[in-house]
Design a protein around this motif. Structure first.
Motif, PDB file in Angstrom:
ATOM      1  N   ASN B   3       0.711  -1.271  -0.049  1.00 57.00           N
ATOM      2  CA  ASN B   3       0.086   0.134   0.078  1.00 57.00           C
ATOM      3  C   ASN B   3       0.812   1.190  -0.011  1.00 57.00           C
ATOM      4  O   ASN B   3       0.422   2.101  -0.762  1.00 57.00           O
ATOM      5  N   LEU B   4       1.894   1.374   0.806  1.00 57.28           N
ATOM      6  CA  LEU B   4       2.619   2.381   1.233  1.00 57.28           C
ATOM      7  C   LEU B   4       3.489   2.819  -0.357  1.00 57.28           C
ATOM      8  O   LEU B   4       3.656   3.833  -0.559  1.00 57.28           O
ATOM      9  N   VAL B   5       4.017   1.766  -0.949  1.00 53.47           N
ATOM     10  CA  VAL B   5       4.626   2.038  -2.049  1.00 53.47           C
ATOM     11  C   VAL B   5       3.804   2.407  -3.065  1.00 53.47           C
ATOM     12  O   VAL B   5       3.856   3.454  -3.838  1.00 53.47           O
ATOM     13  N   GLY B   6       2.682   1.919  -3.007  1.00 55.04           N
ATOM     14  CA  GLY B   6       1.641   2.392  -4.279  1.00 55.04           C
ATOM     15  C   GLY B   6       0.976   3.673  -3.737  1.00 55.04           C
ATOM     16  O   GLY B   6       1.232   4.531  -4.970  1.00 55.04           O
ATOM     17  N   ASN B   7       1.157   4.287  -2.562  1.00 52.10           N
ATOM     18  CA  ASN B   7       0.799   5.588  -2.269  1.00 52.10           C
ATOM     19  C   ASN B   7       2.059   6.322  -2.926  1.00 52.10           C
ATOM     20  O   ASN B   7       1.583   7.485  -3.310  1.00 52.10           O
ATOM     21  N   GLU B   8       2.940   6.217  -2.838  1.00 51.60           N
ATOM     22  CA  GLU B   8       4.137   6.816  -2.997  1.00 51.60           C
ATOM     23  C   GLU B   8       4.436   7.122  -4.530  1.00 51.60           C
ATOM     24  O   GLU B   8       4.495   8.217  -5.061  1.00 51.60           O
ATOM     25  N   VAL B   9       4.063   5.942  -5.327  1.00 50.40           N
ATOM     26  CA  VAL B   9       4.080   6.164  -6.740  1.00 50.40           C
ATOM     27  C   VAL B   9       2.985   6.881  -7.079  1.00 50.40           C
ATOM     28  O   VAL B   9       3.068   7.808  -8.107  1.00 50.40           O
ATOM     29  N   TYR B  10       1.743   6.855  -6.759  1.00 47.15           N
ATOM     30  CA  TYR B  10       0.691   7.546  -6.995  1.00 47.15           C
ATOM     31  C   TYR B  10       1.044   9.094  -6.808  1.00 47.15           C
ATOM     32  O   TYR B  10       0.495   9.944  -7.530  1.00 47.15           O
ATOM     33  N   LYS B  11       1.495   9.402  -5.481  1.00 52.58           N
ATOM     34  CA  LYS B  11       1.851  10.702  -5.439  1.00 52.58           C
ATOM     35  C   LYS B  11       2.701  11.462  -6.276  1.00 52.58           C
ATOM     36  O   LYS B  11       2.586  12.576  -6.834  1.00 52.58           O
ATOM     37  N   SER B 162       9.054   2.773   1.547  1.00 51.18           N
ATOM     38  CA  SER B 162       8.255   2.766   0.506  1.00 51.18           C
ATOM     39  C   SER B 162       8.540   3.944  -0.552  1.00 51.18           C
ATOM     40  O   SER B 162       8.284   3.828  -1.603  1.00 51.18           O
ATOM     41  N   LYS B 163       9.273   5.166  -0.136  1.00 46.95           N
ATOM     42  CA  LYS B 163       9.585   6.069  -0.840  1.00 46.95           C
ATOM     43  C   LYS B 163      10.704   5.599  -1.658  1.00 46.95           C
ATOM     44  O   LYS B 163      10.830   5.803  -2.910  1.00 46.95           O
ATOM     45  N   LEU B 164      11.763   4.939  -1.064  1.00 47.79           N
ATOM     46  CA  LEU B 164      13.029   4.496  -1.967  1.00 47.79           C
ATOM     47  C   LEU B 164      12.436   3.181  -3.042  1.00 47.79           C
ATOM     48  O   LEU B 164      12.761   3.278  -4.201  1.00 47.79           O
ATOM     49  N   LEU B 165      11.587   2.492  -2.608  1.00 48.67           N
ATOM     50  CA  LEU B 165      10.894   1.648  -3.481  1.00 48.67           C
ATOM     51  C   LEU B 165      10.294   2.048  -4.759  1.00 48.67           C
ATOM     52  O   LEU B 165      10.373   1.901  -6.014  1.00 48.67           O
ATOM     53  N   ALA B 166       9.426   3.132  -4.322  1.00 49.15           N
ATOM     54  CA  ALA B 166       8.838   3.926  -5.288  1.00 49.15           C
ATOM     55  C   ALA B 166       9.839   4.424  -6.069  1.00 49.15           C
ATOM     56  O   ALA B 166       9.553   4.471  -7.633  1.00 49.15           O
ATOM     57  N   LEU B 167      10.720   5.191  -5.773  1.00 47.55           N
ATOM     58  CA  LEU B 167      11.491   5.912  -6.761  1.00 47.55           C
ATOM     59  C   LEU B 167      12.275   4.652  -7.540  1.00 47.55           C
ATOM     60  O   LEU B 167      12.663   4.923  -8.776  1.00 47.55           O
ATOM     61  N   THR B 168      12.799   3.618  -6.939  1.00 51.81           N
ATOM     62  CA  THR B 168      13.485   2.655  -7.845  1.00 51.81           C
ATOM     63  C   THR B 168      12.669   2.115  -8.824  1.00 51.81           C
ATOM     64  O   THR B 168      13.105   1.958 -10.146  1.00 51.81           O
ATOM     65  N   ILE B 169      11.367   2.156  -8.782  1.00 51.33           N
ATOM     66  CA  ILE B 169      10.113   1.793  -9.521  1.00 51.33           C
ATOM     67  C   ILE B 169      10.234   2.637 -10.790  1.00 51.33           C
ATOM     68  O   ILE B 169      10.499   2.663 -11.973  1.00 51.33           O
ATOM     69  N   LEU B 170      10.224   4.125 -10.349  1.00 54.75           N
ATOM     70  CA  LEU B 170      10.236   5.025 -11.292  1.00 54.75           C
ATOM     71  C   LEU B 170      11.606   5.204 -12.047  1.00 54.75           C
ATOM     72  O   LEU B 170      11.376   5.836 -13.191  1.00 54.75           O
ATOM     73  N   GLY B 239      19.458   8.044  -8.005  1.00 53.60           N
ATOM     74  CA  GLY B 239      18.513   8.245  -7.398  1.00 53.60           C
ATOM     75  C   GLY B 239      18.631   8.029  -5.823  1.00 53.60           C
ATOM     76  O   GLY B 239      18.014   8.798  -5.173  1.00 53.60           O
ATOM     77  N   LYS B 240      19.315   7.084  -5.381  1.00 51.81           N
ATOM     78  CA  LYS B 240      19.581   6.824  -3.846  1.00 51.81           C
ATOM     79  C   LYS B 240      20.372   8.080  -3.197  1.00 51.81           C
ATOM     80  O   LYS B 240      20.108   8.451  -2.118  1.00 51.81           O
ATOM     81  N   MET B 241      21.270   8.857  -4.076  1.00 46.76           N
ATOM     82  CA  MET B 241      22.111   9.942  -3.630  1.00 46.76           C
ATOM     83  C   MET B 241      21.105  11.099  -3.463  1.00 46.76           C
ATOM     84  O   MET B 241      21.247  11.714  -2.351  1.00 46.76           O
ATOM     85  N   ALA B 242      20.152  11.341  -4.425  1.00 42.82           N
ATOM     86  CA  ALA B 242      19.316  12.180  -4.299  1.00 42.82           C
ATOM     87  C   ALA B 242      18.220  12.108  -3.241  1.00 42.82           C
ATOM     88  O   ALA B 242      17.943  13.107  -2.432  1.00 42.82           O
ATOM     89  N   LEU B 243      17.808  10.858  -3.003  1.00 42.07           N
ATOM     90  CA  LEU B 243      17.118  10.466  -1.838  1.00 42.07           C
ATOM     91  C   LEU B 243      17.591  10.995  -0.647  1.00 42.07           C
ATOM     92  O   LEU B 243      17.258  11.716   0.254  1.00 42.07           O
ATOM     93  N   MET B 244      19.045  10.736  -0.333  1.00 39.68           N
ATOM     94  CA  MET B 244      19.593  11.027   0.824  1.00 39.68           C
ATOM     95  C   MET B 244      19.442  12.546   0.967  1.00 39.68           C
ATOM     96  O   MET B 244      19.448  13.122   2.160  1.00 39.68           O
TER      97      MET B 244
END
Lengths: 304, 334
Positions: B3-11, B162-170, B239-244
Motif C-alpha cells: 500500500n505504502l509503495v503504491g501511495n508513493e508512486v501515486y503521489k 516505501s519512498k525508496l522502492l517507489a523511486l526505484t520503480i520510477l 536516485g539513492k543519492m538524491a534521496l539522501m
C-alpha cells in the motif's frame, strides 16, 4: 469509568544543549477535554510533538494507552489522531484522495467510516475538489476528518480553531465535546483563544518556560473567578476590602478592583462601600477569569 | 508495505513530475535526432567532396578517408600524448571495421537509441533522476505533509522504504520512457530499424594501447539492452543519492542544487585532477559506464566496468544507510 489514556512522566527535551522542556508530568483520561495553554515559546508545540513521536524525548516517558511512544511507536500511535500546527494536506490531490491515501496506511478504516467523518465535519459537497482550492477553514475540517477517522482514543489538536469562522468554531466545539462525552475520546487541545478553551475544556494545563505551572478544572476557575468593583476612590476601596474583608485585591488596568471572594459576601461589601462613601459605580462578575489566571501565571515572561 | 509503495508512486504521478520529464525528453530527443542527422550528412558530404566521389553511400571509401585523416593527425607533433591515445583507439576501431566488413557510417534508429543513452548517461539521465527524486522527502518537509505520514501507526523506516522502492520503480520507468521516446522519434527521423546489425564491443585501452583480445560482436538490439541496463545502474545510484540529500536538506531547491553542483562539479574534477588517485572513487567519474562497452576512452585511466559499477553501488548503499539513519531519528521541529 474513565481510563487513563495519556501519561507524561518527567518529560525533558533539550535541543542543541538548550533545555526546552524541563520535566512535565501530565495525565489525561478518556472522555475528558484538556486545554493546553502557554505563551509563545513556552514549549507547548514541542510537548505535543513529543506525544505524537515527531520529536524524541531527552528524558522521561510518554505512554499512550499504556504503550511507550519511544519503544512501541506503532502500538501507541494506533490510539492517536492528531493535527499538529497547520492541517497540511497534499494540495494536488482532492480531499477524498487525501483521506484514502492516509486510510490505506493502516488497517480497519472502511469507506463507510470515511464517508461518515466527511459528513461529520461538513465537507460532503467539496470533498472531491482539489485541496489547493480549499480555504484554511476547509483544510482544518479535512484535518479533523483525518484525525478522527481511525476512532482514536486520544485526539490531539494544535490550534484547531485557526481559520474557522464563528459558526465553524461553534460547530467544532460541539463536535469535540460530542467526541469526548459520547465516544469517550480523550482530547488534548492547545489554543491561544482562551475563551474558546474555557467553553470547550473540562480541565486546563498552563505551561510556562517548559514547565506545567498549573493544572486545574475549568469549573474551579469559574468558581473563583473573582468580583470586580468600579469605584471613584480606588485606594479607599482597596483598603476596605483588604482590612475589613481579608481579600487579596489587585487593581486592574482599567482602574477596577479585583478580589477573589465568595459571592455571598458581595452585598455586605457593597453596603460598606456605600457607608464609607467610596463612590461605587458598579460591581460585576469577572468575565475574563481564564485570561486573568493565564496572565497572572505567565506575566513578565520573556520568550526563551 | 505494498500500500505504502503504491501511495508513493501515486503521489509522484499526481505531482505531474513525470510529465515534465516526458516533455523534456520529447524536446531534447527531437533536437538530438535532428542534430545527429544533420552532422552525419554534412561529414559524409564533406569527405565525399574532398576525395571526389559522388556516391556518399560508399562507406569503404569514406571510412578509409577518415582513417587516413586520423593517421595524419597522429603525425602532428603538437597533439599531446593523451589525445594521441584516443586517436589511436579510434583508428584501430576503423581498421577493425574495414577488415571485418562492417559499415560504421550507416545510421539506424537502433543506433540512435544506443547513442542517445551513451550521450546522456553521465549528465542528462542523472539530471532527470535528480528532477524526479530531489523533492521526494524535502517537499513533504517543506509543506508539512511529512507530519501526516509520521503520525500514522507506521514505523518511520517503512515510510522511507516505501519512498525508496517507489523511486526505484520510477527510475525504471524513466529508462523505459527514454528508450520508447528515442525509438519513436528515431523511427520518424531515420526510418531504418537496424536492430540486427552487428556491433563490436569489448575494446579496452591498456596504457594507451588498444586491447582487442576481448572483442565480441553482438547484435544492436542486445547492445541497446546493455546500454540501457547500464543506464539503470546510473539512475539507481543517482536516485539513492538524491534521496539522501532530500532527507538531509529541507528545501527542494537546495536539494536539487546540491545534487546538480556535485554532478557538474565532479565532471570538472575529472578534467583537472584526473591523475589524483582519489578521483576514481568519486561517483561522478564513474558515470560513463557505456564507454566501457562502446570502446570510448575513459577520462581517468585504470577504470573498468566492474570497478565503476561497484563504486556507484557503494555510493548508493552509503547514501541509503545515511538516509535511513537520519530519517529514523530526526526531530520534526517545524
Amino acid at each position: 469509568m474513565s481510563v487513563r489514556v495519556l501519561e507524561l512522566r518527567n518529560v525533558h527535551k533539550s535541543i542543541k544543549g538548550k533545555k526546552i522542556i524541563k520535566g512535565i508530568d501530565l495525565e489525561l483520561f478518556s472522555g475528558e477535554v484538556l486545554g493546553f495553554l502557554g505563551p509563545n515559546g513556552s514549549g507547548k508545540t514541542t510537548t505535543l510533538r513529543m506525544i505524537v513521536g515527531l520529536i524524541r524525548l531527552t528524558e522521561g516517558e510518554i505512554l499512550i494507552g499504556g504503550h511507550s511512544i519511544g519503544k512501541e511507536f506503532v502500538k501507541a500511535m494506533e490510539n492517536v489522531g492528531c493535527i499538529i500546527e497547520n492541517p497540511e494536506m497534499y494540495d494536488y490531490l482532492s480531499g477524498w484522495e487525501n483521506l484514502k491515501l492516509l486510510a490505506s496506511m493502516e488497517k480497519g478504516i472502511t469507506k463507510e467510516r470515511m464517508k461518515e467523518v466527511v459528513s461529520l465535519v461538513g465537507m460532503v459537497k467539496r470533498i472531491d475538489d482539489k485541496v489547493y482550492t480549499y480555504s484554511l477553514g476547509m483544510k482544518q475540517r479535512l484535518g479533523i476528518a483525518q484525525a478522527i477517522m481511525r476512532r482514536p482514543k486520544l485526539l490531539i489538536l494544535d490550534e484547531p480553531a485557526n481559520g474557522l469562522d464563528p459558526a465553524g468554531i461553534s460547530e467544532f466545539r460541539k463536535l469535540i465535546r460530542k467526541l469526548a462525552h459520547q465516544e469517550s475520546m480523550a482530547v488534548l487541545v492547545s489554543s491561544h483563544i482562551l475563551a474558546e478553551i474555557e467553553m470547550m475544556c473540562d480541565r486546563v494545563a498552563i505551561i510556562k518556560q517548559g514547565e506545567v505551572v498549573r493544572v486545574t478544572t475549568v469549573e474551579n476557575i469559574v468558581k473563583d473567578q473573582g468580583i470586580l468593583w468600579k469605584v471613584r476612590d480606588i485606594q479607599l476601596g482597596k483598603k476596605i476590602l483588604e482590612e475589613e474583608f481579608q481579600a487579596a485585591v489587585t487593581i486592574k488596568e482599567d482602574q477596577t478592583l479585583l478580589a477573589f471572594i465568595g459571592e455571598e459576601q458581595v452585598p455586605g461589601i457593597n453596603k460598606r462601600f456605600m457607608e464609607a462613601d467610596v463612590g461605587l459605580i458598579y460591581a460585576s462578575r469577572n468575565q475574563k477569569s481564564l485570561e486573568d489566571l493565564f496572565l497572572a501565571l505567565t506575566e513578565g515572561d520573556e520568550i526563551v | 508495505m505494498y500500500n505504502l509503495v503504491g501511495n508513493e508512486v501515486y503521489k509522484i504521478i499526481m505531482k505531474k513530475r513525470l510529465w515534465v520529464i516526458v516533455g523534456i525528453l520529447l524536446i531534447l530527443i527531437g533536437l538530438f535526432a535532428y542534430g545527429e542527422h544533420y552532422t552525419r550528412e554534412r561529414t559524409q558530404n564533406q569527405i565525399a567532396e574532398r576525395i571526389g566521389i559522388d556516391d556518399v553511400e560508399d562507406w569503404r571509401e569514406i571510412t578509409n578517408q577518415q582513417l587516413m585523416d586520423l593517421e595524419r593527425r597522429l603525425d602532428n607533433p603538437f597533439i599531446p600524448e593523451e589525445g594521441r591515445a584516443g586517436i589511436r583507439v579510434r583508428a584501430e576501431q576503423l581498421r577493425y571495421y574495414l577488415a571485418e566488413d562492417i559499415n560504421p557510417t550507416t545510421f539506424s534508429a537502433a543506433q540512435f537509441i544506443s547513442n542517445f543513452m551513451e550521450q546522456s548517461i553521465f549528465l542528462f539521465l542523472p539530471l532527470l533522476i535528480i528532477l524526479l527524486a530531489s523533492d521526494i522527502v524535502s517537499k513533504e518537509a517543506t509543506t508539512g505533509t511529512i507530519k501526516l505520514l509520521m503520525t500514522r501507526p507506521v514505523p518511520r523506516w517503512k515510510i522511507l522504504m516505501s519512498k525508496l522502492l517507489a523511486l526505484t520503480i520510477l527510475e525504471m520507468i524513466v529508462i523505459l520512457l527514454m528508450a520508447t521516446i528515442a525509438l519513436g522519434i528515431s523511427y520518424i527521423t531515420f526510418g531504418i530499424g537496424g536492430f540486427r546489425e552487428p556491433v563490436i564491443t569489448g575494446f579496452r585501452v591498456v596504457e594507451g594501447e588498444l586491447d582487442v583480445s576481448n572483442i565480441q560482436t553482438v547484435s544492436r538490439g542486445t547492445y541497446i539492452l546493455m546500454t540501457y541496463s547500464l543506464g539503470y545502474v546510473v539512475a539507481f545510484s543517482i536516485g539513492k543519492m538524491a534521496l539522501m540529500v532530500s532527507v538531509l536538506v529541507k528545501s527542494t531547491a537546495a536539494s536539487i542544487g546540491i545534487m546538480m553542483s556535485s554532478l557538474i562539479g565532479g565532471t570538472f574534477l575529472t578534467f583537472f585532477i584526473s591523475d589524483w588517485e582519489i578521483t576514481r572513487y568519486l561517483f561522478n567519474v564513474n558515470l560513463r559506464l557505456t564507454d566501457f562497452i562502446s570502446g570510448d576512452l575513459q577520462p581517468v585511466e585504470g577504470l573498468s566496468l566492474g570497478f565503476s559499477i561497484t563504486i556507484l553501488l557503494l555510493w548508493a548503499l552509503a547514501s541509503t544507510v545515511a538516509a535511513f539513519g537520519v530519517f529514523s531519528y530526526k526531530d520534526i521541529l517545524d
